[in-house]
Design an enzyme around this catalytic site. Structure first.
Site, PDB file in Angstrom:
ATOM      1  CE  LYS A   1     -43.860  39.087 -53.268  1.00  0.00           C
ATOM      2  NZ  LYS A   1     -42.752  39.690 -52.568  1.00  0.00           N
TER       3      LYS A   1
ATOM      4  CG  ASP B   1     -43.688  40.933 -57.204  1.00  0.00           C
ATOM      5  OD1 ASP B   1     -42.669  40.401 -57.684  1.00  0.00           O
ATOM      6  OD2 ASP B   1     -43.737  41.435 -56.076  1.00  0.00           O
TER       7      ASP B   1
END
Ligand code: C5P
Length: 288
Positions: free
Chosen positions: A13, A139
């Site tokens: 990401k 996350d």
């Protein structure tokens, strides 16, 4: 008997927006961030009924723990404990293509992928999976969703946003990182005024893409130069050669350029020549 193999990609990401909006009593920080998964991915295999343990292969295997300290193993432990399952005969194989400790979320993504695969196999409730994700790190909850999403709280409250269409991203991965990087970046930011969440809000309510490098905001950029030796010089050279801004990926030290033109992506890729970083061309990606 051959083990049963469950397999899925674990994408990297970047944070398109990362605002740090305050300090919390539990030692964490409130963040308001917009995240985007990429095509660059590890491949995660969970093997049931074979030789137990972790195996790491692939070009980015170096620096990735292959024992119980790996977040992917902890993910399996957390879920097994909540589902009343045993880890006997459970193996995890990660083929690593995401550079470790670079701010690209590789470890968290691997862990979330293990959770998804085992949850499906064991029939675990969504709530249980989310509990495990949050027990492992900040996350992981995002990686259960993927695509374009906003995360608030310490990162555990995730909301899917309008999905961006595929566009090129060039990552610049420096050779070195630092110990306890994320904690140190957050500590350094305490000396700065906090953000007010307005960039994430604007992105959430108005932005439909495509993203240009100048749209990206990352609060950690204020402190990254102090923590990562030599990053400032690489950063400056890249921006000079590309003619557009480059940004820090998460808590760094990876830098990235994002845009729409493939010519510009090639230019960005070439800009790393002779600098102390490895360029990787990838694209933004929706969940598989
Ligand atoms: O959650 P994760 O293990 O990735 O966080 C690593 C460290 O980063 C935490 O121990 C904390 O010091 C810091 N952190 C924070 N606020 C967040 C996420 C992480 O202060 N929202």
């Amino acid at each position: 008997m051959a083990p049963e193999v469950l397999e899925a990609p674990a994408p990297a990401k970047v944070n398109l927006v990362l605002e740090v909006t305050g300090q919390r009593l539990d030692g964490y920080h409130e963040i308001d961030t917009v995240l985007q998964t990429l095509e660059l991915a590890d491949t995660v295999q969970v093997l049931l009924g074979g030789a137990p343990g972790m195996r790491i292969t692939g070009p980015c295997a170096a620096g990735t723990p292959d024992d119980e300290s790996n977040l992917a193993w902890r993910a399996a432990l957390e879920l097994a404990a909540r589902c009343g399952k045993s880890l006997n005969g459970l193996g995890i194989h990660i083929d690593k293509w995401i550079p470790a400790a670079g701010g690209l979320g590789g470890g968290a993504s691997d862990a979330a992928t293990v959770l998804r695969l085992l949850a499906q196999r064991w029939g675990a409730a969504e709530e249980t999976v989310l509990e495990c994700a949050n027990a492992i790190g900040s996350d992981e909850a995002f990686f259960l969703v993927g695509g374009t999403a906003r995360a608030t709280g310490r990162g555990e409250r995730v909301e899917r946003l309008h999905q961006l269409t595929s566009q090129p991203v060039v990552l610049f991965v420096p050779e070195t990182t630092i110990e306890r990087k994320t904690a140190r970046m957050f500590a350094a930011i305490d000396r700065m005024p906090f953000d007010d969440g307005s960039v994430s809000r604007a992105f959430t309510h108005r932005f439909r893409g495509p993203v240009r490098s100048e749209d990206v905001f990352n609060a950690f950029e204020r402190v990254a130069f102090d923590l990562f030796d030599g990053l400032a010089a690489t950063w400056e050279k890249l921006e000079e050669r590309i003619g557009e801004p480059v940004h820090l990926a998460g808590a760094g030290p990876t830098l990235f350029w994002i845009g729409t033109s493939t010519d510009m992506a090639t230019r960005a890729l070439n800009a790393a020549s002779g600098l102390q970083c490895t360029p990787i061309l990838t694209r933004t990606a929706a969940p598989a």
